[in-house]
Write a protein that holds these residues in place. Structure first.
Motif, PDB file in Angstrom:
ATOM      1  N   LEU A  75       0.866  -1.171   0.000  1.00 11.64           N
ATOM      2  CA  LEU A  75       0.000   0.000   0.000  1.00 11.64           C
ATOM      3  C   LEU A  75       0.903   1.220   0.000  1.00 11.64           C
ATOM      4  N   VAL A  76       0.634   2.157  -0.894  1.00  9.67           N
ATOM      5  CA  VAL A  76       1.415   3.383  -0.968  1.00  9.67           C
ATOM      6  C   VAL A  76       0.497   4.541  -0.591  1.00  9.67           C
ATOM      7  N   VAL A  77       0.910   5.315   0.419  1.00  6.45           N
ATOM      8  CA  VAL A  77       0.142   6.453   0.909  1.00  6.45           C
ATOM      9  C   VAL A  77       1.024   7.702   0.901  1.00  6.45           C
ATOM     10  N   LEU A  93       0.582  -6.717   4.942  1.00  3.78           N
ATOM     11  CA  LEU A  93       0.662  -5.558   4.059  1.00  3.78           C
ATOM     12  C   LEU A  93       1.819  -4.640   4.448  1.00  3.78           C
ATOM     13  N   THR A  94       2.688  -4.359   3.489  1.00  6.28           N
ATOM     14  CA  THR A  94       3.751  -3.387   3.702  1.00  6.28           C
ATOM     15  C   THR A  94       3.244  -2.036   3.199  1.00  6.28           C
ATOM     16  N   VAL A  95       3.329  -1.028   4.048  1.00  5.02           N
ATOM     17  CA  VAL A  95       2.830   0.309   3.718  1.00  5.02           C
ATOM     18  C   VAL A  95       4.015   1.241   3.536  1.00  5.02           C
ATOM     19  N   TYR A  96       4.056   1.895   2.373  1.00  2.63           N
ATOM     20  CA  TYR A  96       5.128   2.839   2.052  1.00  2.63           C
ATOM     21  C   TYR A  96       4.558   4.248   1.979  1.00  2.63           C
ATOM     22  N   GLU A  97       5.372   5.184   2.374  1.00  2.00           N
ATOM     23  CA  GLU A  97       5.040   6.598   2.299  1.00  2.00           C
ATOM     24  C   GLU A  97       5.722   7.191   1.068  1.00  2.00           C
ATOM     25  N   ALA A  98       4.953   7.891   0.225  1.00  2.41           N
ATOM     26  CA  ALA A  98       5.519   8.521  -0.969  1.00  2.41           C
ATOM     27  C   ALA A  98       4.693   9.755  -1.310  1.00  2.41           C
ATOM     28  N   ASP A  99       5.342  10.882  -1.413  1.00  6.31           N
ATOM     29  CA  ASP A  99       4.670  12.133  -1.772  1.00  6.31           C
ATOM     30  C   ASP A  99       5.085  12.474  -3.201  1.00  6.31           C
ATOM     31  N   MET A 100       4.422  11.833  -4.181  1.00 10.43           N
ATOM     32  CA  MET A 100       4.778  12.010  -5.594  1.00 10.43           C
ATOM     33  C   MET A 100       3.630  11.540  -6.473  1.00 10.43           C
ATOM     34  N   GLN A 101       3.845  11.580  -7.760  1.00 11.43           N
ATOM     35  CA  GLN A 101       2.862  11.095  -8.726  1.00 11.43           C
ATOM     36  C   GLN A 101       2.820   9.563  -8.683  1.00 11.43           C
ATOM     37  N   VAL A 102       1.643   8.988  -8.905  1.00 11.45           N
ATOM     38  CA  VAL A 102       1.456   7.536  -8.890  1.00 11.45           C
ATOM     39  C   VAL A 102       2.392   6.862  -9.886  1.00 11.45           C
ATOM     40  N   GLU A 103       2.435   7.369 -11.107  1.00 10.11           N
ATOM     41  CA  GLU A 103       3.250   6.759 -12.160  1.00 10.11           C
ATOM     42  C   GLU A 103       4.725   6.670 -11.757  1.00 10.11           C
ATOM     43  N   LYS A 104       5.242   7.731 -11.177  1.00 15.08           N
ATOM     44  CA  LYS A 104       6.644   7.754 -10.756  1.00 15.08           C
ATOM     45  C   LYS A 104       6.906   6.720  -9.664  1.00 15.08           C
ATOM     46  N   ALA A 105       6.011   6.635  -8.677  1.00 14.27           N
ATOM     47  CA  ALA A 105       6.186   5.668  -7.590  1.00 14.27           C
ATOM     48  C   ALA A 105       6.142   4.237  -8.117  1.00 14.27           C
ATOM     49  N   LEU A 106       5.206   3.948  -9.020  1.00 19.74           N
ATOM     50  CA  LEU A 106       5.078   2.591  -9.557  1.00 19.74           C
ATOM     51  C   LEU A 106       6.268   2.207 -10.429  1.00 19.74           C
ATOM     52  N   LYS A 107       6.805   3.163 -11.171  1.00 22.94           N
ATOM     53  CA  LYS A 107       8.007   2.876 -11.963  1.00 22.94           C
ATOM     54  C   LYS A 107       9.182   2.548 -11.046  1.00 22.94           C
ATOM     55  N   ARG A 108       9.266   3.239  -9.912  1.00 24.75           N
ATOM     56  CA  ARG A 108      10.327   2.933  -8.943  1.00 24.75           C
ATOM     57  C   ARG A 108      10.175   1.515  -8.402  1.00 24.75           C
ATOM     58  N   PHE A 109       8.940   1.119  -8.099  1.00 24.99           N
ATOM     59  CA  PHE A 109       8.709  -0.246  -7.623  1.00 24.99           C
ATOM     60  C   PHE A 109       9.086  -1.268  -8.687  1.00 24.99           C
ATOM     61  N   SER A 110       8.667  -1.042  -9.935  1.00 22.79           N
ATOM     62  CA  SER A 110       8.914  -2.041 -10.980  1.00 22.79           C
ATOM     63  C   SER A 110      10.400  -2.224 -11.266  1.00 22.79           C
ATOM     64  N   SER A 111      11.201  -1.195 -11.018  1.00 25.35           N
ATOM     65  CA  SER A 111      12.640  -1.326 -11.250  1.00 25.35           C
ATOM     66  C   SER A 111      13.428  -1.555  -9.959  1.00 25.35           C
ATOM     67  N   SER A 112      12.724  -1.727  -8.862  1.00 23.42           N
ATOM     68  CA  SER A 112      13.401  -1.874  -7.569  1.00 23.42           C
ATOM     69  C   SER A 112      13.866  -3.308  -7.332  1.00 23.42           C
ATOM     70  N   PRO A 113      14.864  -3.469  -6.472  1.00 25.21           N
ATOM     71  CA  PRO A 113      15.293  -4.812  -6.082  1.00 25.21           C
ATOM     72  C   PRO A 113      14.161  -5.619  -5.460  1.00 25.21           C
ATOM     73  N   LEU A 114      13.207  -4.945  -4.808  1.00 32.16           N
ATOM     74  CA  LEU A 114      12.065  -5.623  -4.204  1.00 32.16           C
ATOM     75  C   LEU A 114      11.366  -6.509  -5.232  1.00 32.16           C
ATOM     76  N   ILE A 115      11.023  -5.956  -6.364  1.00 32.41           N
ATOM     77  CA  ILE A 115      10.327  -6.705  -7.421  1.00 32.41           C
ATOM     78  C   ILE A 115      11.283  -7.676  -8.108  1.00 32.41           C
ATOM     79  N   LYS A 116      12.461  -7.208  -8.453  1.00 28.36           N
ATOM     80  CA  LYS A 116      13.430  -8.068  -9.151  1.00 28.36           C
ATOM     81  C   LYS A 116      13.796  -9.291  -8.319  1.00 28.36           C
TER      82      LYS A 116
END
Length: 127
Positions: A75-77, A93-116
């Motif tokens: 969950l991103v809040v 559920l892991t909850v992350y804090e992010a003050d940015m655009q949805v698209e930018k946050a999701l791109k960070r997740f998709s390229s993060s070590p977490l997903i990889k």
């Protein structure tokens, strides 16, 4: 393709604009190494911007809140509302804090070590 289901606290699907305490809707995405894919918008029924009978905002119980996003791992809040270092755990559920655009946050997740790391750098872990 393997993915992680992510709920984003967003009223418009563009900005992460709700704190953990004020979430009224979730944009749901499947996020994979290949990138994010929008799935649906879910309203947090029982939550209202209008005050309840006592003048206080109505809210969901923690169980009701978690039921709405029970298929999500993240969950991103915009704000956790507590000093948790930008990340906290609520059950599974892991909850992350992010003050940015949805698209930018999701791109960070998709390229993060977490997903990889979840998929061993492969699109399909069954390969």
């Amino acid at each position: 393709m393997s993915w992680v289901r992510v709920a984003v606290a967003s009223t418009d699907g563009i900005a992460i604009d709700q704190s953990l305490q004020e979430v009224s809707s979730f944009s749901i995405y499947d996020v994979a190494v290949e990138g994010p894919r929008f799935m649906e918008t879910r309203k947090a029924t029982g939550v209202s911007a209008l005050p309840g009978p006592g003048g206080e905002p109505t809210s969901l119980s923690m169980d009701e809140f978690l039921d709405i996003i029970s298929d999500c791992s993240l969950l991103v809040v915009r704000s956790l509302g507590v000093e948790a270092g930008g990340k906290m755990q609520i059950g599974w559920l892991t909850v992350y804090e992010a003050d940015m655009q949805v698209e930018k946050a999701l791109k960070r997740f998709s390229s993060s070590p977490l997903i990889k790391n979840m998929f061993g750098n492969k699109a399909d872990p069954t390969d």
